[in-house]
Design an enzyme around this catalytic site. Structure first.
Site, PDB file in Angstrom:
ATOM      1  N   LYS A   1       0.853  -1.195   0.000  1.00 23.83           N
ATOM      2  CA  LYS A   1       0.000   0.000   0.000  1.00 23.83           C
ATOM      3  C   LYS A   1       0.879   1.232   0.000  1.00 23.83           C
ATOM      4  O   LYS A   1       2.038   1.216   0.433  1.00 23.83           O
ATOM      5  CB  LYS A   1      -0.950   0.015   1.211  1.00 23.83           C
TER       6      LYS A   1
ATOM      7  N   ASP B   1      -2.463  -1.423  10.578  1.00 22.04           N
ATOM      8  CA  ASP B   1      -2.623  -1.465   9.124  1.00 22.04           C
ATOM      9  C   ASP B   1      -3.318  -2.728   8.633  1.00 22.04           C
ATOM     10  O   ASP B   1      -3.789  -2.778   7.493  1.00 22.04           O
ATOM     11  CB  ASP B   1      -1.261  -1.365   8.424  1.00 22.04           C
TER      12      ASP B   1
END
Length: 289
Positions: A13, A139
């Site tokens: 990401k 996350d």
């Protein structure tokens, strides 16, 4: 017959922006960010075991199995399901650098939860998997959310986000940044004004990485001048910034050819690569509703 899932992707990401808006009484920082999935991935293989053991089959330098988020995710899923008989062999092929701000370890853990929830038939729904993932790291829930997201809270409050279809050049400056160094720094801005998801640029109008900034960047570049050098160099071609707490640096381009031209000029002291923006997780089909 052994039940397996092979070549399961764990995508990286990028934080298109990352603002620190406050700090909770327990010390956790309040954040706002836009999470962007890209098609650069680690790859994991899974095989169900009949002996109830959870085994990582390969060595990863600097990551002993007992502290690996992949192994911890498998144990946590099994414990939450109340099924101590469940076992798995897991092989992890790393492509994403550790300490790079790309979420590699968290993504590996999320792919483990997705794959083993399917193989073990533990039956957890998406939100339940996200709740399990949050115990492993802030996350992890994003990678279980299944698509790009506007994130708030400590990173766990997620809203779907449409982002531009573009290409990214990512530079690895060659350093690994311990997150604790960044978040404990007295230099860190902790009062950035809160924005709304509606403030974020429409994906059809402009590349969204021009929005906002990364509040962690100023601290990281002071500790690691290699990051500042990479930002300065890549910034000659567009808006360059650091992702997460570092160390990787990225810049967005409308076309793959533009990314290729930049990479041709990349100084040999850095590792760099291109990646395409994705709108959803490549294992989204395994996500239960």
């Amino acid at each position: 017959m052994t039940v397996t899932l092979n070549a399961c992707p764990a995508p990286a990401k990028l934080n298109l922006f990352l603002h620190v808006t406050g700090r909770r009484a327990d010390g956790y920082h309040l954040l706002q960010s836009a999470f962007q999935l890209i098609d650069r991935c680690d790859s994991l293989d899974f095989a169900v075991r009949e002996d109830g053991r959870i085994v990582r089959t390969n060595d990863i330098p600097g990551v002993p199995p007992e502290s690996d988020l992949v192994v911890r995710a498998a144990h946590l899923l099994r414990e939450t399901a109340g099924r101590p008989d469940l076992g798995a062999s897991i092989t992890v092929e790393k492509r994403l650098p550790m300490g790079g701000g790309l979420g590699g370890g968290s993504s590996d853990a999320a792919t483990t939860l997705l794959a083993l929830n399917h193989l073990w038939q533990t039956g957890f729904k998406r939100q339940e998997l996200m709740d399990i993932g949050l115990k492993l790291g802030a996350d992890v829930p994003f990678f279980l959310f299944g698509r790009n997201a506007f994130a708030e809270g400590v990173g766990e409050a997620l809203s779907p986000l449409e982002t531009a279809s573009c290409w990214y050049v990512v530079i690895e400056p060659g350093v690994s940044v311990p997150t604790a160094i960044i978040f404990s720094s007295s230099e860190l801005t902790r009062d950035t004004k809160v924005v709304r998801i509606t403030d974020f640029p429409d994906a059809t109008n402009q590349i969204a990485s021009n929005f906002g900034r990364n509040d962690l960047e100023i601290v990281a570049t002071r500790h690691f001048p290699q990051i500042a050098e990479a930002i300065d160099w890549l910034g000659k071609f567009g808006k360059a910034r650091m992702t997460g707490s570092g160390a990787c640096v990225f810049c967005a381009f409308d076309h793959e050819q533009q990314a290729d031209e930049v990479l041709k000029q990349l100084p040999s002291r850095w590792n760099g690569w291109k990646a395409k923006a994705m709108q959803e997780h490549p294992l989204a089909h395994l996500l239960p509703s």
